[in-house]
Enzyme design. Sequence first.
Site, PDB file in Angstrom:
ATOM      1  N   CYS A 154      12.371  17.223  13.038  1.00 47.52           N
ATOM      2  CA  CYS A 154      11.023  17.791  13.116  1.00 47.52           C
ATOM      3  C   CYS A 154      11.104  19.294  12.837  1.00 47.52           C
ATOM      4  CB  CYS A 154      10.446  17.536  14.503  1.00 47.52           C
ATOM      5  SG  CYS A 154       8.844  18.323  14.764  1.00 47.52           S
ATOM      6  N   CYS A 183      10.032  21.139  16.347  1.00 41.99           N
ATOM      7  CA  CYS A 183      10.810  21.110  17.594  1.00 41.99           C
ATOM      8  C   CYS A 183      12.262  20.687  17.408  1.00 41.99           C
ATOM      9  CB  CYS A 183      10.123  20.218  18.634  1.00 41.99           C
ATOM     10  SG  CYS A 183      10.344  18.452  18.332  1.00 41.99           S
ATOM     11  N   CYS A 236       5.569  13.244  15.841  1.00 39.64           N
ATOM     12  CA  CYS A 236       6.817  13.504  16.549  1.00 39.64           C
ATOM     13  C   CYS A 236       6.592  13.214  18.031  1.00 39.64           C
ATOM     14  CB  CYS A 236       7.217  14.968  16.358  1.00 39.64           C
ATOM     15  SG  CYS A 236       8.572  15.477  17.440  1.00 39.64           S
ATOM     16  N   CYS A 248       6.982  16.896  20.258  1.00 38.78           N
ATOM     17  CA  CYS A 248       5.998  17.986  20.216  1.00 38.78           C
ATOM     18  C   CYS A 248       4.611  17.510  19.806  1.00 38.78           C
ATOM     19  CB  CYS A 248       6.466  19.100  19.288  1.00 38.78           C
ATOM     20  SG  CYS A 248       6.444  18.661  17.541  1.00 38.78           S
ATOM     21  N   CYS A 281       5.440   7.418   5.222  1.00 34.58           N
ATOM     22  CA  CYS A 281       5.083   8.380   4.182  1.00 34.58           C
ATOM     23  C   CYS A 281       4.910   9.743   4.854  1.00 34.58           C
ATOM     24  CB  CYS A 281       3.783   7.909   3.532  1.00 34.58           C
ATOM     25  SG  CYS A 281       3.291   8.919   2.134  1.00 34.58           S
TER      26      CYS A 281
END
Length: 164
Positions: free
Chosen positions: A80, A83, A129, A132, A152
Amino acid sequence: MKLAISVIALALVAAGIALAAAPAKAAKGTSEVIEKVVKTDEEWKKILTPEQFNVLRKEGTERAFTSPLNHNHEKGVYVCAACGLTLFSSDTKFDSGTGWPSFWAPIDPSHVTTKSDRSFFMDRTEVRCARCGGHLGHVFPDGPKPTGLRYCMNGVSLKFEPAK
Ligand code: FE
């Protein structure tokens, strides 16, 4: 009697406060406890580029075929961009031809969350995610084997870490 009722009422209020204060650590049915990262928009703006902020925090979509990660075939993991939680492995990356980095599975089902998204007159499943809450993209049921799924992703939401 009144005192007893007051004591019970106070106890209920206290229990309610305790429940509300308990942090939500993991989504139901997941294999791992993910500590949440919570920041204000102002705090995110300090650590994200305007493009990252627009996609991750405001559900924006990067223009197709703009991510340098589209044609990345190196071995490694995608984390991510906000984070740092590991999200996808190069082992599940495939060329979807859509213009966005695509994967047929997350690195761990507990590292992403999904939610129905009916914006823009489409019926899609949004992917975030799990740590976060950053918007990553959408998952579609037209991917390759073995899962048949196509995650995607916006490349701007991800950072690539090459295998050592
Ligand atoms: Fe994150």
